[in-house]
Design a protein around this motif. Sequence first.
Motif, PDB file in Angstrom:
ATOM      1  N   TRP A 188       3.927   4.895   7.271  1.00 29.31           N
ATOM      2  CA  TRP A 188       3.475   6.144   6.657  1.00 29.31           C
ATOM      3  C   TRP A 188       2.971   7.155   7.680  1.00 29.31           C
ATOM      4  CZ3 TRP A 188       5.519   6.491   2.206  1.00 29.31           C
ATOM      5  CH2 TRP A 188       5.528   5.449   1.271  1.00 29.31           C
ATOM      6  N   GLY A 189       2.892   6.757   8.943  1.00 24.75           N
ATOM      7  CA  GLY A 189       2.424   7.691   9.980  1.00 24.75           C
ATOM      8  C   GLY A 189       0.946   7.978   9.900  1.00 24.75           C
ATOM      9  N   MET A 190       0.140   6.946   9.622  1.00 22.50           N
ATOM     10  CA  MET A 190      -1.296   7.164   9.448  1.00 22.50           C
ATOM     11  C   MET A 190      -1.973   7.602  10.749  1.00 22.50           C
ATOM     12  SD  MET A 190      -1.273   6.736   6.315  1.00 22.50           S
ATOM     13  CE  MET A 190      -2.982   7.209   6.128  1.00 22.50           C
ATOM     14  N   GLY A 191      -1.421   7.175  11.901  1.00 22.77           N
ATOM     15  CA  GLY A 191      -1.999   7.604  13.172  1.00 22.77           C
ATOM     16  C   GLY A 191      -1.912   9.108  13.346  1.00 22.77           C
ATOM     17  N   GLU A 192      -0.752   9.665  13.063  1.00 20.50           N
ATOM     18  CA  GLU A 192      -0.564  11.114  13.151  1.00 20.50           C
ATOM     19  C   GLU A 192      -1.432  11.836  12.133  1.00 20.50           C
ATOM     20  OE1 GLU A 192       2.736  14.584  12.251  1.00 20.50           O
ATOM     21  OE2 GLU A 192       3.295  12.475  12.049  1.00 20.50           O
ATOM     22  N   MET A 193      -1.511  11.280  10.900  1.00 14.79           N
ATOM     23  CA  MET A 193      -2.337  11.908   9.871  1.00 14.79           C
ATOM     24  C   MET A 193      -3.798  11.943  10.298  1.00 14.79           C
ATOM     25  SD  MET A 193      -0.663  10.456   6.308  1.00 14.79           S
ATOM     26  CE  MET A 193      -2.061  11.042   5.373  1.00 14.79           C
ATOM     27  N   LYS A 194      -4.276  10.848  10.879  1.00 17.23           N
ATOM     28  CA  LYS A 194      -5.660  10.804  11.341  1.00 17.23           C
ATOM     29  C   LYS A 194      -5.898  11.858  12.413  1.00 17.23           C
ATOM     30  CE  LYS A 194      -9.095   7.746  13.429  1.00 17.23           C
ATOM     31  NZ  LYS A 194      -9.377   6.406  13.975  1.00 17.23           N
ATOM     32  N   ARG A 195      -4.958  11.984  13.358  1.00 14.83           N
ATOM     33  CA  ARG A 195      -5.105  12.957  14.443  1.00 14.83           C
ATOM     34  C   ARG A 195      -5.176  14.374  13.886  1.00 14.83           C
ATOM     35  NH1 ARG A 195      -1.613  16.188  16.520  1.00 14.83           N
ATOM     36  NH2 ARG A 195       0.188  15.095  15.622  1.00 14.83           N
ATOM     37  N   ARG A 196      -4.296  14.706  12.950  1.00 11.65           N
ATOM     38  CA  ARG A 196      -4.277  16.059  12.389  1.00 11.65           C
ATOM     39  C   ARG A 196      -5.523  16.368  11.578  1.00 11.65           C
ATOM     40  NH1 ARG A 196       1.514  16.466   9.579  1.00 11.65           N
ATOM     41  NH2 ARG A 196       0.547  18.373   8.760  1.00 11.65           N
ATOM     42  N   ILE A 197      -6.015  15.381  10.834  1.00 13.48           N
ATOM     43  CA  ILE A 197      -7.237  15.580  10.044  1.00 13.48           C
ATOM     44  C   ILE A 197      -8.436  15.770  10.960  1.00 13.48           C
ATOM     45  CG2 ILE A 197      -8.847  14.394   8.490  1.00 13.48           C
ATOM     46  CD1 ILE A 197      -6.353  13.205   7.080  1.00 13.48           C
TER      47      ILE A 197
ATOM     48  N   PRO B 277       1.350 -12.213   5.847  1.00 18.25           N
ATOM     49  CA  PRO B 277      -0.073 -12.037   5.517  1.00 18.25           C
ATOM     50  C   PRO B 277      -0.341 -10.570   5.198  1.00 18.25           C
ATOM     51  CG  PRO B 277       0.186 -13.365   7.504  1.00 18.25           C
ATOM     52  CD  PRO B 277       1.549 -12.832   7.175  1.00 18.25           C
ATOM     53  N   ARG B 278      -1.210 -10.323   4.257  1.00 16.90           N
ATOM     54  CA  ARG B 278      -1.421  -8.950   3.809  1.00 16.90           C
ATOM     55  C   ARG B 278      -1.930  -8.040   4.918  1.00 16.90           C
ATOM     56  NH1 ARG B 278      -3.482  -8.766  -2.478  1.00 16.90           N
ATOM     57  NH2 ARG B 278      -1.651  -9.834  -3.352  1.00 16.90           N
ATOM     58  N   VAL B 279      -2.755  -8.564   5.794  1.00 14.15           N
ATOM     59  CA  VAL B 279      -3.269  -7.720   6.869  1.00 14.15           C
ATOM     60  C   VAL B 279      -2.139  -7.249   7.773  1.00 14.15           C
ATOM     61  CG1 VAL B 279      -3.776  -9.672   8.419  1.00 14.15           C
ATOM     62  CG2 VAL B 279      -5.042  -7.510   8.665  1.00 14.15           C
ATOM     63  N   VAL B 280      -1.137  -8.095   7.969  1.00 11.18           N
ATOM     64  CA  VAL B 280       0.022  -7.726   8.786  1.00 11.18           C
ATOM     65  C   VAL B 280       0.860  -6.684   8.040  1.00 11.18           C
ATOM     66  CG1 VAL B 280       2.142  -8.552   9.873  1.00 11.18           C
ATOM     67  CG2 VAL B 280       0.064  -9.956   9.944  1.00 11.18           C
TER      68      VAL B 280
ATOM     69  N   PRO C 115       0.852  -1.205   0.000  1.00  8.49           N
ATOM     70  CA  PRO C 115       0.000   0.000   0.000  1.00  8.49           C
ATOM     71  C   PRO C 115       0.879   1.244   0.000  1.00  8.49           C
ATOM     72  CG  PRO C 115       0.032  -1.007   2.189  1.00  8.49           C
ATOM     73  CD  PRO C 115       0.782  -1.930   1.283  1.00  8.49           C
ATOM     74  N   TYR C 116       0.899   1.940  -1.117  1.00  8.75           N
ATOM     75  CA  TYR C 116       1.817   3.056  -1.332  1.00  8.75           C
ATOM     76  C   TYR C 116       1.052   4.363  -1.158  1.00  8.75           C
ATOM     77  CZ  TYR C 116       6.122   4.968  -3.461  1.00  8.75           C
ATOM     78  OH  TYR C 116       7.313   5.606  -3.696  1.00  8.75           O
ATOM     79  N   LEU C 117       1.331   5.075  -0.087  1.00  8.48           N
ATOM     80  CA  LEU C 117       0.588   6.277   0.273  1.00  8.48           C
ATOM     81  C   LEU C 117       0.531   7.287  -0.877  1.00  8.48           C
ATOM     82  CD1 LEU C 117      -0.795   7.900   2.588  1.00  8.48           C
ATOM     83  CD2 LEU C 117       1.472   8.856   3.079  1.00  8.48           C
ATOM     84  N   PHE C 118      -0.687   7.691  -1.228  1.00  8.62           N
ATOM     85  CA  PHE C 118      -0.954   8.656  -2.288  1.00  8.62           C
ATOM     86  C   PHE C 118      -0.455   8.184  -3.653  1.00  8.62           C
ATOM     87  CE2 PHE C 118      -0.474  11.886   1.366  1.00  8.62           C
ATOM     88  CZ  PHE C 118      -1.805  11.726   1.724  1.00  8.62           C
ATOM     89  N   GLY C 119      -0.135   6.903  -3.759  1.00 15.76           N
ATOM     90  CA  GLY C 119       0.337   6.360  -5.033  1.00 15.76           C
ATOM     91  C   GLY C 119      -0.532   5.224  -5.545  1.00 15.76           C
ATOM     92  N   GLY C 120      -1.757   5.127  -5.021  1.00 19.01           N
ATOM     93  CA  GLY C 120      -2.614   4.001  -5.374  1.00 19.01           C
ATOM     94  C   GLY C 120      -2.945   3.906  -6.854  1.00 19.01           C
TER      95      GLY C 120
END
Length: 298
Positions: A280-289, A268-271, A143-148
């Motif tokens: 990618w720091g999705m936790g921080e991104m979620k907090r800021r959004i 496994p893909r889920v891992v 999963p490539y951030l902003f590169g889907g």
Amino acid sequence: MSSIRKTTVLITGCTPGGIGHSLATEFHRRGCHVIATARNPEILKELETQGFSIAQLDVTDQASVDACKMDTERLTGGKLDILVNNAGRPHVIPILDGDMDDIQKTYDVNVFGPMRTVKAFIPLLIKARGLIVNISSTSSQVPYLFGGIYSSTKGAIDTWSRALRLELEPFNVRVMVAMTGTVKSNFASGPHRPLPKDSLYMPVKDKFEWRLTFSQKHGTFATDQYAKAFVDNALKGEGWFGGLIAGSPFWFWCGGLTTKVWLLTLLPRVVMERIFSVYWGMGEMKRRIEEAARKRVD
């Protein structure tokens, strides 16, 4: 005069500063007859003075593909040993912000382009018991951030190549997929797509801008180093036992971060997806959004 026929190689997308140009230079250094192509062949004139053949080729234009095939047939005596589908179009933008016309243009270059060239050049490849090399990306595996959007085009190439390999077995034409990691090139140099003013990701605009040049700043391979390894593998030939031993590999992994990505594909893909969420720091991104959304309400 020597009657030995040179190995013939056609490469799409040979603009100076890119991977295709470096591949063309390395194949030529190994004594191959290289046909370097670009939408505007004028930018390849320097290669022509060095003994390369150059040709106009726009992989999104069927007439251009057909004309290039006829030129190649004339230049090579009707045989093409190696076709390298390198021409590509970058696409970094959040999936939700993608413009459909823009997305279709990327698919036309990255997916339908190789389909056009293979269909056109296959008679020449069959006569030479040749090799097709499709340039893919390690981003197709993660999963490539902003590169889907870009990653999905390379995922399509991966799947298409596997089926193509099977279907071409009866004709002794091989298919190698180059799983390319981060490599120094002008591919990410722009112009870049700006984040729309109404984007849901505007609170993390800095993260988006950081991602734009990720491939040029993280474990990036030297282009000539990549080209040498690529050509080494492409020139191995048919090998034995259907190419399973000593021949050009079905899958060629090379470039920055490729070892790490390959190891992650064993999970496994889920891992894997959880690991990349942290990377990618999705936790921080979620907090800021979420903070930005609360401020708008207040």
